[in-house]
Design an enzyme around this catalytic site. Structure first.
Site, PDB file in Angstrom:
ATOM      1  CG  ASP A  24      -1.734   1.290   1.280  1.00 27.96           C
ATOM      2  OD1 ASP A  24      -2.662   1.432   0.456  1.00 27.96           O
ATOM      3  OD2 ASP A  24      -1.437   2.167   2.116  1.00 27.96           O
ATOM      4  CE  LYS A  58      -3.526   5.197   1.535  1.00 23.54           C
ATOM      5  NZ  LYS A  58      -2.245   4.484   1.292  1.00 23.54           N
ATOM      6  CG  LEU A 104      -0.028  -0.236  20.577  1.00 28.29           C
ATOM      7  CD1 LEU A 104      -1.157  -0.680  19.662  1.00 28.29           C
ATOM      8  CD2 LEU A 104      -0.202  -0.823  21.974  1.00 28.29           C
ATOM      9  CB  ALA A 105       5.972  -1.393  17.757  1.00 30.17           C
ATOM     10  N   GLY A 141      -1.656   1.487  10.250  1.00 28.79           N
ATOM     11  CA  GLY A 141      -1.158   1.963  11.543  1.00 28.79           C
ATOM     12  C   GLY A 141      -1.485   1.057  12.696  1.00 28.79           C
ATOM     13  CE1 TYR A 189       0.886   7.854   3.254  1.00 27.35           C
ATOM     14  CE2 TYR A 189       1.353   5.812   2.117  1.00 27.35           C
ATOM     15  CZ  TYR A 189       0.553   6.558   2.943  1.00 27.35           C
ATOM     16  OH  TYR A 189      -0.594   6.004   3.471  1.00 27.35           O
ATOM     17  CB  SER A 203       1.790   6.824  15.408  1.00 32.08           C
ATOM     18  OG  SER A 203       0.692   7.288  14.671  1.00 32.08           O
ATOM     19  N   GLY A 204       3.450   3.721  16.257  1.00 30.10           N
ATOM     20  CA  GLY A 204       4.677   3.190  16.817  1.00 30.10           C
ATOM     21  C   GLY A 204       4.680   2.972  18.306  1.00 30.10           C
TER      22      GLY A 204
END
Length: 339
Positions: A46, A77, A244-245, A237, A51, A241-242
């Site tokens: 995707d 998109k 959780l990681a 996501g 971007y 946005s990060g």
């Protein structure tokens, strides 16, 4: 479900970070990451003109140009047209709104936000050239929501309804693309699109709103309606946005104390059960019956290996029961394996 029949697997690759989101990613690092994704079996990609002002599409195109076009699924998109001229800094500030700084390290080219029929067709033509391919499977109408357009978002939605939606419906019906939908960070425009008698989307890409950390709003109306209509969801996501990681960002900005505290509570339960945070995040998002795929992003080859392992990790049902008991997941959220 049209989306499920198009996508080759449940885990894909989101290319936003390869547009130099938050930092300048060296070309060699981007190539190695995409190569790792392909070599480890990822076949859904995707991307979007937004971007890095086309940078992510160009980088992805280098990989896909070497592969037979019938061996992967591709989505991009519409909603922004990239011009090959230096940007006006003032226009950039207006364009990014509350997302200012996301792609400050991307190509410094002018981007115009427009959802008309003419802009949609130009955007797709330009994407095909940057990607070096002759087809796109799925097209998302990008960011027709309040987080980018403020109080004018309904006007932008109406512009898309009479422009992009109709162009994409025609292209789908003519077999040029396989499906189209809405791609946003907010549920409201997707809910509005699902109320239309026509044109009707095939599904949606929802970024950050159906994650282990943030899913209540999507469960209220959007996902039940989508399930009734037989529509599919791609989850963008999945790591919020990060944060959780192991990252510091939530909603594309430094995470608040409240968010960090919730992540800490989830991690404590995960550690108690020997569960990885990435595994919990990916498998939660994929557990909803509307979810067809999840598209985490990455800028390092090692992250691809981690994501694939996380999607396959065995998670005990007791972990999900403890999350539910602690009030950290909605009582209405489907959990993996019916936990």
């Amino acid at each position: 479900m049209r989306l499920a029949s198009i996508l080759p697997d449940r885990i894909g690759f989101g290319t936003a970070p390869l547009g130099n989101m938050f930092r300048a990613v060296p070309d060699g690092e981007a190539r190695a990451t995409l190569r790792a994704a392909w070599d480890q079996g990822i076949r859904y990609y995707d991307t979007a003109p937004f971007y890095g002002a086309g940078l992510a599409e160009l980088r992805l195109g280098e990989l896909l140009a070497r592969q037979p076009s019938d061996t992967y699924a591709l989505s991009t998109k519409v909603g922004r047209v990239v011009f090959d001229e230096r940007e006006d800094p003032g226009a950039r500030e207006h364009e990014l709104g509350e997302k200012e700084g996301l792609f400050e390290h991307g190509r410094r080219l002018t981007m115009v936000t427009e959802y008309t029929a003419e802009a949609t067709e130009r955007s797709l033509d330009d994407s095909l050239k940057r990607l070096g391919t002759d087809r796109i499977d799925i097209v998302w109408v990008h960011d027709i929501a309040q987080d980018f357009h403020g109080d004018t978002w309904l006007q932008k939605f109406d512009e898309a309804r009479t422009g992009a939606f109709r162009v994409l419906t025609r292209l789908r019906d003519d077999g040029v693309i396989k499906a189209w939908g809405i791609g946003t960070n907010r549920v409201e425009p997707i809910e509005l699109a699902l109320e239309l008698e026509e044109p009707q989307p095939d599904g949606f890409l929802l970024a950050g709103r159906y994650t282990l950390l943030d899913h209540e709003r999507a469960l209220q109306r959007l996902l039940p309606t989508a399930q009734e209509q037989g529509l599919g969801m791609v989850v963008g996501g999945p790591y919020s946005s990060g944060v959780l990681a192991g990252g510091e960002h939530f909603e594309y900005r430094p995470a608040s104390t409240e968010v960090r505290d919730k992540v800490r509570r989830i991690r404590e339960i995960a550690d108690r059960h020997g569960v990885g945070m990435k595994a919990a995040a990916l498998q939660f998002s994929l557990a909803h019956p509307v979810a067809c795929a999840v598209v985490p992003g990455a800028t390092r080859p090692s992250r691809i290996t981690e994501d694939i392992a996380a999607a396959r990790e065995e998670i005990p049902a007791a972990f999900w029961h403890d999350l539910r008991a602690a009030g950290l997941v909605s009582p209405f959220a489907p959990l993996p394996d019916g936990a």
